[in-house]
Design a protein around this motif. Structure first.
Motif, PDB file in Angstrom:
ATOM      1  N   ASN A  54      -9.254  -0.345  -1.970  1.00 28.48           N
ATOM      2  CA  ASN A  54      -7.825  -0.287  -1.663  1.00 28.48           C
ATOM      3  C   ASN A  54      -7.534   0.320  -0.299  1.00 28.48           C
ATOM      4  OD1 ASN A  54      -7.147  -1.385  -4.164  1.00 28.48           O
ATOM      5  ND2 ASN A  54      -7.287   0.611  -5.137  1.00 28.48           N
ATOM      6  N   GLY A  55      -8.578   0.697   0.448  1.00 24.18           N
ATOM      7  CA  GLY A  55      -8.385   1.294   1.765  1.00 24.18           C
ATOM      8  C   GLY A  55      -8.929   2.706   1.821  1.00 24.18           C
ATOM      9  N   LYS A  56      -8.601   3.404   2.917  1.00 20.17           N
ATOM     10  CA  LYS A  56      -9.065   4.785   3.100  1.00 20.17           C
ATOM     11  C   LYS A  56      -8.001   5.764   2.627  1.00 20.17           C
ATOM     12  CE  LYS A  56     -12.433   4.895   6.718  1.00 20.17           C
ATOM     13  NZ  LYS A  56     -12.811   5.514   7.975  1.00 20.17           N
ATOM     14  N   LYS A  57      -8.473   6.902   2.114  1.00 17.38           N
ATOM     15  CA  LYS A  57      -7.543   7.956   1.714  1.00 17.38           C
ATOM     16  C   LYS A  57      -8.229   9.300   1.882  1.00 17.38           C
ATOM     17  CE  LYS A  57      -7.135   6.484  -2.556  1.00 17.38           C
ATOM     18  NZ  LYS A  57      -6.682   6.370  -3.915  1.00 17.38           N
ATOM     19  N   LEU A  58      -7.426  10.345   1.953  1.00 17.03           N
ATOM     20  CA  LEU A  58      -7.941  11.702   2.012  1.00 17.03           C
ATOM     21  C   LEU A  58      -7.867  12.310   0.617  1.00 17.03           C
ATOM     22  CD1 LEU A  58      -6.338  13.087   5.295  1.00 17.03           C
ATOM     23  CD2 LEU A  58      -8.732  12.495   4.903  1.00 17.03           C
ATOM     24  N   LEU A  59      -8.971  12.925   0.205  1.00 15.69           N
ATOM     25  CA  LEU A  59      -9.017  13.604  -1.081  1.00 15.69           C
ATOM     26  C   LEU A  59      -9.233  15.089  -0.836  1.00 15.69           C
ATOM     27  CD1 LEU A  59     -11.396  11.214  -3.068  1.00 15.69           C
ATOM     28  CD2 LEU A  59      -8.910  11.349  -3.241  1.00 15.69           C
ATOM     29  N   MET A  60      -8.553  15.913  -1.603  1.00 18.35           N
ATOM     30  CA  MET A  60      -8.766  17.353  -1.522  1.00 18.35           C
ATOM     31  C   MET A  60      -9.984  17.686  -2.379  1.00 18.35           C
ATOM     32  SD  MET A  60      -4.931  18.903  -1.522  1.00 18.35           S
ATOM     33  CE  MET A  60      -4.033  17.748  -2.539  1.00 18.35           C
ATOM     34  N   ALA A  61     -10.863  18.507  -1.826  1.00 20.40           N
ATOM     35  CA  ALA A  61     -12.110  18.818  -2.528  1.00 20.40           C
ATOM     36  C   ALA A  61     -12.405  20.310  -2.474  1.00 20.40           C
ATOM     37  CB  ALA A  61     -13.258  18.040  -1.900  1.00 20.40           C
ATOM     38  N   PHE A  62     -13.185  20.759  -3.438  1.00 19.14           N
ATOM     39  CA  PHE A  62     -13.612  22.153  -3.475  1.00 19.14           C
ATOM     40  C   PHE A  62     -15.055  22.220  -3.955  1.00 19.14           C
ATOM     41  CE2 PHE A  62     -11.973  21.210  -7.650  1.00 19.14           C
ATOM     42  CZ  PHE A  62     -12.763  21.930  -8.535  1.00 19.14           C
ATOM     43  N   ARG A  63     -15.668  23.346  -3.672  1.00 17.66           N
ATOM     44  CA  ARG A  63     -17.054  23.569  -4.095  1.00 17.66           C
ATOM     45  C   ARG A  63     -17.052  24.652  -5.169  1.00 17.66           C
ATOM     46  NH1 ARG A  63     -22.049  25.317  -0.146  1.00 17.66           N
ATOM     47  NH2 ARG A  63     -23.687  25.004  -1.686  1.00 17.66           N
ATOM     48  N   PRO A  64     -17.244  24.255  -6.417  1.00 16.00           N
ATOM     49  CA  PRO A  64     -17.231  25.254  -7.497  1.00 16.00           C
ATOM     50  C   PRO A  64     -18.481  26.133  -7.462  1.00 16.00           C
ATOM     51  CG  PRO A  64     -17.689  23.080  -8.374  1.00 16.00           C
ATOM     52  CD  PRO A  64     -17.436  22.912  -6.910  1.00 16.00           C
ATOM     53  N   ASP A  65     -18.397  27.273  -8.108  1.00 19.93           N
ATOM     54  CA  ASP A  65     -19.545  28.182  -8.176  1.00 19.93           C
ATOM     55  C   ASP A  65     -20.723  27.531  -8.899  1.00 19.93           C
ATOM     56  OD1 ASP A  65     -18.119  30.177  -6.896  1.00 19.93           O
ATOM     57  OD2 ASP A  65     -17.377  31.017  -8.776  1.00 19.93           O
ATOM     58  N   GLU A  66     -20.402  26.711  -9.899  1.00 25.29           N
ATOM     59  CA  GLU A  66     -21.463  26.104 -10.706  1.00 25.29           C
ATOM     60  C   GLU A  66     -20.977  24.801 -11.319  1.00 25.29           C
ATOM     61  OE1 GLU A  66     -23.006  27.517 -14.895  1.00 25.29           O
ATOM     62  OE2 GLU A  66     -24.004  28.698 -13.326  1.00 25.29           O
ATOM     63  N   ILE A  67     -21.868  23.796 -11.354  1.00 17.31           N
ATOM     64  CA  ILE A  67     -21.586  22.541 -12.054  1.00 17.31           C
ATOM     65  C   ILE A  67     -22.792  22.242 -12.936  1.00 17.31           C
ATOM     66  CG2 ILE A  67     -21.155  20.060 -11.865  1.00 17.31           C
ATOM     67  CD1 ILE A  67     -20.099  20.532  -9.050  1.00 17.31           C
ATOM     68  N   ARG A  68     -22.527  22.035 -14.210  1.00 20.56           N
ATOM     69  CA  ARG A  68     -23.576  21.641 -15.152  1.00 20.56           C
ATOM     70  C   ARG A  68     -23.212  20.287 -15.739  1.00 20.56           C
ATOM     71  NH1 ARG A  68     -27.444  25.294 -16.348  1.00 20.56           N
ATOM     72  NH2 ARG A  68     -26.953  27.426 -15.777  1.00 20.56           N
ATOM     73  N   LEU A  69     -24.192  19.399 -15.749  1.00 21.16           N
ATOM     74  CA  LEU A  69     -23.991  18.099 -16.364  1.00 21.16           C
ATOM     75  C   LEU A  69     -24.062  18.248 -17.872  1.00 21.16           C
ATOM     76  CD1 LEU A  69     -26.104  15.805 -14.017  1.00 21.16           C
ATOM     77  CD2 LEU A  69     -23.650  16.252 -13.968  1.00 21.16           C
ATOM     78  N   GLY A  70     -23.732  17.189 -18.598  1.00 20.76           N
ATOM     79  CA  GLY A  70     -23.739  17.217 -20.054  1.00 20.76           C
ATOM     80  C   GLY A  70     -25.082  17.598 -20.645  1.00 20.76           C
ATOM     81  N   ASN A  71     -26.170  17.295 -19.939  1.00 20.46           N
ATOM     82  CA  ASN A  71     -27.504  17.637 -20.434  1.00 20.46           C
ATOM     83  C   ASN A  71     -27.913  19.062 -20.065  1.00 20.46           C
ATOM     84  OD1 ASN A  71     -28.035  17.436 -17.702  1.00 20.46           O
ATOM     85  ND2 ASN A  71     -29.412  15.694 -17.862  1.00 20.46           N
ATOM     86  N   GLY A  72     -26.997  19.833 -19.425  1.00 23.38           N
ATOM     87  CA  GLY A  72     -27.263  21.213 -19.065  1.00 23.38           C
ATOM     88  C   GLY A  72     -27.862  21.398 -17.681  1.00 23.38           C
ATOM     89  N   ARG A  73     -28.186  20.298 -17.011  1.00 23.16           N
ATOM     90  CA  ARG A  73     -28.800  20.383 -15.679  1.00 23.16           C
ATOM     91  C   ARG A  73     -27.781  20.912 -14.674  1.00 23.16           C
ATOM     92  NH1 ARG A  73     -30.242  16.205 -11.429  1.00 23.16           N
ATOM     93  NH2 ARG A  73     -28.865  14.873 -12.620  1.00 23.16           N
TER      94      ARG A  73
END
Length: 120
Positions: A54-73
Motif C-alpha cells: 500500500n506504499g510507505k509509512k512511518l511506524l512508531m517502534a520501541f525496544r522492550p527489555d525482554e521478548i519471549r516467543l511462545g516456546n520460551g525462546r
C-alpha cells in the motif's frame, strides 16, 4: 504469526522488527499514544520506515527489555506498533523456529516407518 515478507530492521541497531497491532499492546502503551498519529511519539520510541504493497509509512517502534516467543525462546528485537487490526504480531521469518517455519518438514510418523509421500 510468521511473515515471510517482514524483512524490517532498525536502521541504527540492525535489530529485526516485529509488527504488532496497537490494540494488542494497549496495556503497555502510554495513554495518549495513537499509532496512526506520529505526533504522539513517546520518549524512548523511534520511527521506522516500512514499505508495504500500500506504499510507505512511518511506524512508531520501541525496544522492550525482554521478548519471549511462545516456546520460551528469548529474542532481541524491536516492536513496531501499527494501527491496523492484525489478528496477531507479524514476526520476521528468521525469528521463528525451524519447526514453525516449515511445518511440512516435521515427521508425523514417530517411531514407525512413514508411508511414501504422494510425490514419491
Amino acid at each position: 504469526f510468521c511473515d515471510t515478507g517482514n524483512r524490517l530492521r532498525h536502521p541504527v541497531f540492525s535489530l529485526p522488527v516485529i509488527i504488532a497491532p496497537e490494540k494488542k499492546l494497549r496495556v503497555l502503551l502510554p495513554e495518549d499514544f495513537h499509532a496512526a498519529d506520529i505526533t504522539t511519539l513517546p520518549p524512548g520510541f523511534t520511527l521506522i520506515s516500512a514499505a508495504t504493497i500500500n506504499g510507505k509509512k512511518l511506524l512508531m517502534a520501541f525496544r522492550p527489555d525482554e521478548i519471549r516467543l511462545g516456546n520460551g525462546r528469548l529474542i532481541n528485537a524491536m516492536i513496531a506498533v501499527t494501527p491496523q487490526p492484525l489478528p496477531q504480531a507479524l514476526l520476521p521469518h528468521h525469528l521463528q523456529s525451524k519447526e514453525v517455519r516449515a511445518p511440512w518438514k516435521r515427521k508425523s510418523c514417530s517411531g514407525k516407518k512413514c508411508p511414501p509421500s504422494v510425490n514419491g
